[in-house]
Design a protein around this motif. Structure first.
Motif, PDB file in Angstrom:
ATOM      1  N   MET A   9       0.852  -1.183   0.000  1.00  0.00           N
ATOM      2  CA  MET A   9       0.000   0.000   0.000  1.00  0.00           C
ATOM      3  C   MET A   9       0.890   1.237   0.000  1.00  0.00           C
ATOM      4  O   MET A   9       2.098   1.143   0.217  1.00  0.00           O
ATOM      5  N   LYS A  10       0.289   2.388  -0.211  1.00  0.00           N
ATOM      6  CA  LYS A  10       0.999   3.663  -0.134  1.00  0.00           C
ATOM      7  C   LYS A  10       0.849   4.217   1.278  1.00  0.00           C
ATOM      8  O   LYS A  10      -0.212   4.107   1.895  1.00  0.00           O
ATOM      9  N   ALA A  11       1.931   4.813   1.793  1.00  0.00           N
ATOM     10  CA  ALA A  11       1.912   5.401   3.126  1.00  0.00           C
ATOM     11  C   ALA A  11       2.961   6.505   3.222  1.00  0.00           C
ATOM     12  O   ALA A  11       3.931   6.519   2.466  1.00  0.00           O
ATOM     13  N   ILE A  12       2.739   7.407   4.152  1.00  0.00           N
ATOM     14  CA  ILE A  12       3.737   8.422   4.465  1.00  0.00           C
ATOM     15  C   ILE A  12       4.728   7.789   5.443  1.00  0.00           C
ATOM     16  O   ILE A  12       4.341   7.290   6.497  1.00  0.00           O
ATOM     17  N   VAL A  13       6.010   7.803   5.064  1.00  0.00           N
ATOM     18  CA  VAL A  13       7.064   7.146   5.843  1.00  0.00           C
ATOM     19  C   VAL A  13       8.042   8.208   6.339  1.00  0.00           C
ATOM     20  O   VAL A  13       8.413   9.125   5.607  1.00  0.00           O
ATOM     21  N   VAL A  43      -8.515   3.756   5.140  1.00  0.00           N
ATOM     22  CA  VAL A  43      -8.523   5.106   5.685  1.00  0.00           C
ATOM     23  C   VAL A  43      -9.307   6.046   4.765  1.00  0.00           C
ATOM     24  O   VAL A  43      -9.004   6.167   3.583  1.00  0.00           O
ATOM     25  N   GLY A  44     -10.304   6.696   5.356  1.00  0.00           N
ATOM     26  CA  GLY A  44     -11.068   7.720   4.645  1.00  0.00           C
ATOM     27  C   GLY A  44     -10.542   9.102   4.974  1.00  0.00           C
ATOM     28  O   GLY A  44     -10.573  10.009   4.147  1.00  0.00           O
ATOM     29  N   ALA A  45     -10.047   9.277   6.204  1.00  0.00           N
ATOM     30  CA  ALA A  45      -9.465  10.548   6.648  1.00  0.00           C
ATOM     31  C   ALA A  45      -8.635  10.295   7.898  1.00  0.00           C
ATOM     32  O   ALA A  45      -8.836   9.322   8.615  1.00  0.00           O
ATOM     33  N   ARG A  77       3.568   7.354  10.446  1.00  0.00           N
ATOM     34  CA  ARG A  77       3.002   8.343  11.354  1.00  0.00           C
ATOM     35  C   ARG A  77       1.479   8.303  11.296  1.00  0.00           C
ATOM     36  O   ARG A  77       0.873   7.751  10.400  1.00  0.00           O
ATOM     37  N   GLY A  78       0.885   9.000  12.245  1.00  0.00           N
ATOM     38  CA  GLY A  78      -0.561   9.159  12.299  1.00  0.00           C
ATOM     39  C   GLY A  78      -1.189   8.332  13.396  1.00  0.00           C
ATOM     40  O   GLY A  78      -0.827   7.171  13.595  1.00  0.00           O
ATOM     41  N   THR A  79      -2.119   8.956  14.151  1.00  0.00           N
ATOM     42  CA  THR A  79      -2.764   8.261  15.251  1.00  0.00           C
ATOM     43  C   THR A  79      -4.281   8.221  15.120  1.00  0.00           C
ATOM     44  O   THR A  79      -4.902   7.260  15.522  1.00  0.00           O
ATOM     45  N   ASP A  80      -4.900   9.274  14.593  1.00  0.00           N
ATOM     46  CA  ASP A  80      -6.356   9.326  14.486  1.00  0.00           C
ATOM     47  C   ASP A  80      -6.797   8.845  13.119  1.00  0.00           C
ATOM     48  O   ASP A  80      -6.119   9.081  12.118  1.00  0.00           O
ATOM     49  N   VAL A  81      -7.963   8.179  13.076  1.00  0.00           N
ATOM     50  CA  VAL A  81      -8.396   7.587  11.820  1.00  0.00           C
ATOM     51  C   VAL A  81      -9.917   7.541  11.736  1.00  0.00           C
ATOM     52  O   VAL A  81     -10.605   7.418  12.742  1.00  0.00           O
ATOM     53  N   ALA A  82     -10.407   7.654  10.518  1.00  0.00           N
ATOM     54  CA  ALA A  82     -11.808   7.389  10.201  1.00  0.00           C
ATOM     55  C   ALA A  82     -11.806   6.676   8.858  1.00  0.00           C
ATOM     56  O   ALA A  82     -11.047   7.034   7.951  1.00  0.00           O
ATOM     57  N   GLY A  83     -12.621   5.637   8.745  1.00  0.00           N
ATOM     58  CA  GLY A  83     -12.644   4.886   7.494  1.00  0.00           C
ATOM     59  C   GLY A  83     -13.615   3.730   7.544  1.00  0.00           C
ATOM     60  O   GLY A  83     -14.493   3.669   8.404  1.00  0.00           O
ATOM     61  N   VAL A  84     -13.412   2.813   6.625  1.00  0.00           N
ATOM     62  CA  VAL A  84     -14.310   1.668   6.464  1.00  0.00           C
ATOM     63  C   VAL A  84     -13.560   0.389   6.827  1.00  0.00           C
ATOM     64  O   VAL A  84     -12.435   0.163   6.367  1.00  0.00           O
ATOM     65  N   VAL A  85     -14.193  -0.444   7.639  1.00  0.00           N
ATOM     66  CA  VAL A  85     -13.591  -1.708   8.054  1.00  0.00           C
ATOM     67  C   VAL A  85     -13.416  -2.616   6.842  1.00  0.00           C
ATOM     68  O   VAL A  85     -14.354  -2.859   6.090  1.00  0.00           O
ATOM     69  N   THR A 115      -1.558   6.005  10.524  1.00  0.00           N
ATOM     70  CA  THR A 115      -2.815   6.263   9.817  1.00  0.00           C
ATOM     71  C   THR A 115      -2.611   7.119   8.577  1.00  0.00           C
ATOM     72  O   THR A 115      -3.556   7.347   7.846  1.00  0.00           O
ATOM     73  N   PHE A 116      -1.391   7.593   8.353  1.00  0.00           N
ATOM     74  CA  PHE A 116      -1.111   8.363   7.139  1.00  0.00           C
ATOM     75  C   PHE A 116      -0.819   7.365   6.017  1.00  0.00           C
ATOM     76  O   PHE A 116       0.265   7.314   5.454  1.00  0.00           O
ATOM     77  N   ALA A 117      -1.826   6.535   5.726  1.00  0.00           N
ATOM     78  CA  ALA A 117      -1.657   5.421   4.800  1.00  0.00           C
ATOM     79  C   ALA A 117      -3.013   5.034   4.210  1.00  0.00           C
ATOM     80  O   ALA A 117      -4.055   5.486   4.677  1.00  0.00           O
ATOM     81  N   GLU A 118      -2.969   4.181   3.201  1.00  0.00           N
ATOM     82  CA  GLU A 118      -4.216   3.687   2.613  1.00  0.00           C
ATOM     83  C   GLU A 118      -4.984   2.790   3.580  1.00  0.00           C
ATOM     84  O   GLU A 118      -6.209   2.792   3.599  1.00  0.00           O
TER      85      GLU A 118
END
Length: 153
Positions: A9-13, A43-45, A77-85, A115-118
Motif C-alpha cells: 500500500m501507499k503510506a507516508i514514511v 482510511v477515509g481521513a 506516522r498518524g494516530t487518528d483515523v476514520a474509514g471503512v472496516v 494512519t497516514f496510509a491507505e
C-alpha cells in the motif's frame, strides 16, 4: 473472476527527525497484518495532532528514548483515523467489514502502525462506529481534539 489484494500500500514514511518536508515521503510499504483483537481500516481521513508532530520533529529530545534515538523505531506516522472496516481479527465481534468507524491508534508508546496510509490497523477497543451524519474528515478530526475538549471542561 477472482480479485486479489495487493500485499502493499501507499503510506507516508518517516526516515529521520526534522522538518516534515525533509523527513516524510510517500512510499510503497507492506500492508499491516491484522491481529486477533484488531481491525483493518481503509482510511477515509486522518488528522495531524501533537503526538504526530512531536514524533516527526523529535522534540523534545527526551522522547527519542522511547521512539528511537536517530529515527523513529516505527516509520509510519498518524494516530487518528476514520474509514471503512476491511477485515477484523478473530476475537472481534462488534465490528464487521463495511462498517464505518473512527478512533485512535494512540497509546503511550508513540509507536503506532500509522494512519497516514491507505490502510491502518487499530485495536477494536479503540474504535467506534461513525455516526452517519459525520463525514470521515469530521470524525477523524474529532478524536484527539474531542478528547482534549472533554478533558478541559
Amino acid at each position: 473472476m477472482t480479485t486479489t489484494t495487493s500485499p502493499t500500500m501507499k503510506a507516508i514514511v518517516q526516515d529521520g527527525y526534522g522538518a516534515p518536508e525533509r523527513v516524510l515521503s510517500l512510499e510503497t510499504v507492506d500492508r499491516p497484518s491484522v491481529g486477533k483483537d484488531d481491525v483493518l481500516i481503509r482510511v477515509g481521513a486522518t488528522s495531524v495532532n501533537t503526538p504526530d508532530w512531536i514524533t516527526v520533529t523529535g522534540v523534545p529530545y527526551l522522547l527519542r528514548l522511547r521512539s528511537g534515538l536517530r529515527k523513529p523505531s516505527t516509520p509510519l506516522r498518524g494516530t487518528d483515523v476514520a474509514g471503512v472496516v476491511e477485515a477484523v481479527g478473530t476475537n472481534v465481534t462488534d465490528l464487521q467489514p463495511g462498517d464505518e468507524v473512527f478512533g485512535s491508534l494512540w497509546d503511550a508508546t508513540l509507536a503506532t502502525s500509522g494512519t497516514f496510509a491507505e490502510l491502518a490497523v487499530a485495536p477494536a477497543s479503540q474504535l467506534i462506529r461513525k455516526p452517519a451524519d459525520l463525514t470521515f474528515e469530521e470524525a477523524a478530526g474529532s478524536v484527539m481534539s474531542g478528547i482534549t475538549a472533554l478533558l478541559n471542561i
